[in-house]
Design a protein around this motif. Sequence first.
Motif, PDB file in Angstrom:
ATOM      1  N   MET A  39      35.134 -45.752  48.876  1.00  0.00           N
ATOM      2  CA  MET A  39      36.253 -44.888  49.255  1.00  0.00           C
ATOM      3  C   MET A  39      37.013 -45.444  50.455  1.00  0.00           C
ATOM      4  O   MET A  39      38.234 -45.321  50.531  1.00  0.00           O
ATOM      5  CB  MET A  39      35.759 -43.470  49.545  1.00  0.00           C
ATOM      6  N   CYS A  40      36.307 -46.079  51.376  1.00  0.00           N
ATOM      7  CA  CYS A  40      36.989 -46.650  52.543  1.00  0.00           C
ATOM      8  C   CYS A  40      37.907 -47.793  52.118  1.00  0.00           C
ATOM      9  O   CYS A  40      39.045 -47.887  52.578  1.00  0.00           O
ATOM     10  CB  CYS A  40      35.982 -47.106  53.593  1.00  0.00           C
ATOM     11  N   PRO A  58      42.623 -50.499  52.390  1.00  0.00           N
ATOM     12  CA  PRO A  58      42.226 -51.821  51.894  1.00  0.00           C
ATOM     13  C   PRO A  58      42.530 -52.983  52.832  1.00  0.00           C
ATOM     14  O   PRO A  58      41.960 -54.056  52.672  1.00  0.00           O
ATOM     15  CB  PRO A  58      43.007 -51.955  50.584  1.00  0.00           C
ATOM     16  N   ASP A  59      43.389 -52.774  53.814  1.00  0.00           N
ATOM     17  CA  ASP A  59      43.644 -53.853  54.764  1.00  0.00           C
ATOM     18  C   ASP A  59      42.672 -53.822  55.938  1.00  0.00           C
ATOM     19  O   ASP A  59      42.752 -54.652  56.842  1.00  0.00           O
ATOM     20  CB  ASP A  59      45.090 -53.846  55.247  1.00  0.00           C
ATOM     21  N   ASP A  83      29.324 -58.742  48.367  1.00  0.00           N
ATOM     22  CA  ASP A  83      28.800 -59.135  47.056  1.00  0.00           C
ATOM     23  C   ASP A  83      27.790 -58.143  46.493  1.00  0.00           C
ATOM     24  O   ASP A  83      27.563 -58.095  45.288  1.00  0.00           O
ATOM     25  CB  ASP A  83      28.163 -60.522  47.136  1.00  0.00           C
ATOM     26  N   ASP A  84      27.180 -57.347  47.373  1.00  0.00           N
ATOM     27  CA  ASP A  84      26.224 -56.335  46.933  1.00  0.00           C
ATOM     28  C   ASP A  84      26.897 -54.995  46.648  1.00  0.00           C
ATOM     29  O   ASP A  84      26.232 -54.025  46.295  1.00  0.00           O
ATOM     30  CB  ASP A  84      25.135 -56.138  47.990  1.00  0.00           C
ATOM     31  N   GLY A  85      28.213 -54.933  46.841  1.00  0.00           N
ATOM     32  CA  GLY A  85      28.951 -53.704  46.589  1.00  0.00           C
ATOM     33  C   GLY A  85      29.008 -52.760  47.770  1.00  0.00           C
ATOM     34  O   GLY A  85      29.548 -51.668  47.658  1.00  0.00           O
ATOM     35  N   LEU A  86      28.448 -53.174  48.900  1.00  0.00           N
ATOM     36  CA  LEU A  86      28.478 -52.331  50.091  1.00  0.00           C
ATOM     37  C   LEU A  86      29.757 -52.590  50.876  1.00  0.00           C
ATOM     38  O   LEU A  86      30.273 -53.708  50.897  1.00  0.00           O
ATOM     39  CB  LEU A  86      27.257 -52.597  50.970  1.00  0.00           C
ATOM     40  N   SER A  87      30.241 -51.560  51.510  1.00  0.00           N
ATOM     41  CA  SER A  87      31.486 -51.687  52.263  1.00  0.00           C
ATOM     42  C   SER A  87      31.259 -52.403  53.578  1.00  0.00           C
ATOM     43  O   SER A  87      30.173 -52.360  54.153  1.00  0.00           O
ATOM     44  CB  SER A  87      32.069 -50.301  52.522  1.00  0.00           C
ATOM     45  N   ALA A 147      28.967 -43.200  56.311  1.00  0.00           N
ATOM     46  CA  ALA A 147      28.619 -44.551  56.754  1.00  0.00           C
ATOM     47  C   ALA A 147      29.723 -45.210  57.573  1.00  0.00           C
ATOM     48  O   ALA A 147      29.464 -46.161  58.293  1.00  0.00           O
ATOM     49  CB  ALA A 147      28.282 -45.428  55.552  1.00  0.00           C
ATOM     50  N   VAL A 148      30.935 -44.712  57.466  1.00  0.00           N
ATOM     51  CA  VAL A 148      32.058 -45.274  58.217  1.00  0.00           C
ATOM     52  C   VAL A 148      32.225 -44.441  59.479  1.00  0.00           C
ATOM     53  O   VAL A 148      32.436 -43.229  59.409  1.00  0.00           O
ATOM     54  CB  VAL A 148      33.356 -45.257  57.383  1.00  0.00           C
TER      55      VAL A 148
END
Length: 65
Positions: free
Chosen positions: A15-16, A21-22, A28-32, A59-60
């Motif tokens: 979601m973050c 997106p900038d 590579d593991d899909g974590l943000s 988490a953010v």
Amino acid sequence: MGVQVDKERCVGAGMCALTAPDVFTQDDDGLSEVLPGREATSGTHPLVGEAVRACPVGAVVLSSD
């Protein structure tokens, strides 16, 4: 003010990265994660607050560093 992603809490919802997106991407593991060089200054980005609220697991986080 900066922003960080707690990798222990992140579930890879993305979601973050969708919201700001900038500032965020997914590894590579899909974590943000915060894009390189954006950690310290991204807290002032207009969409970072939305990204913090959009994270389903909190988490953010904004930091005062």
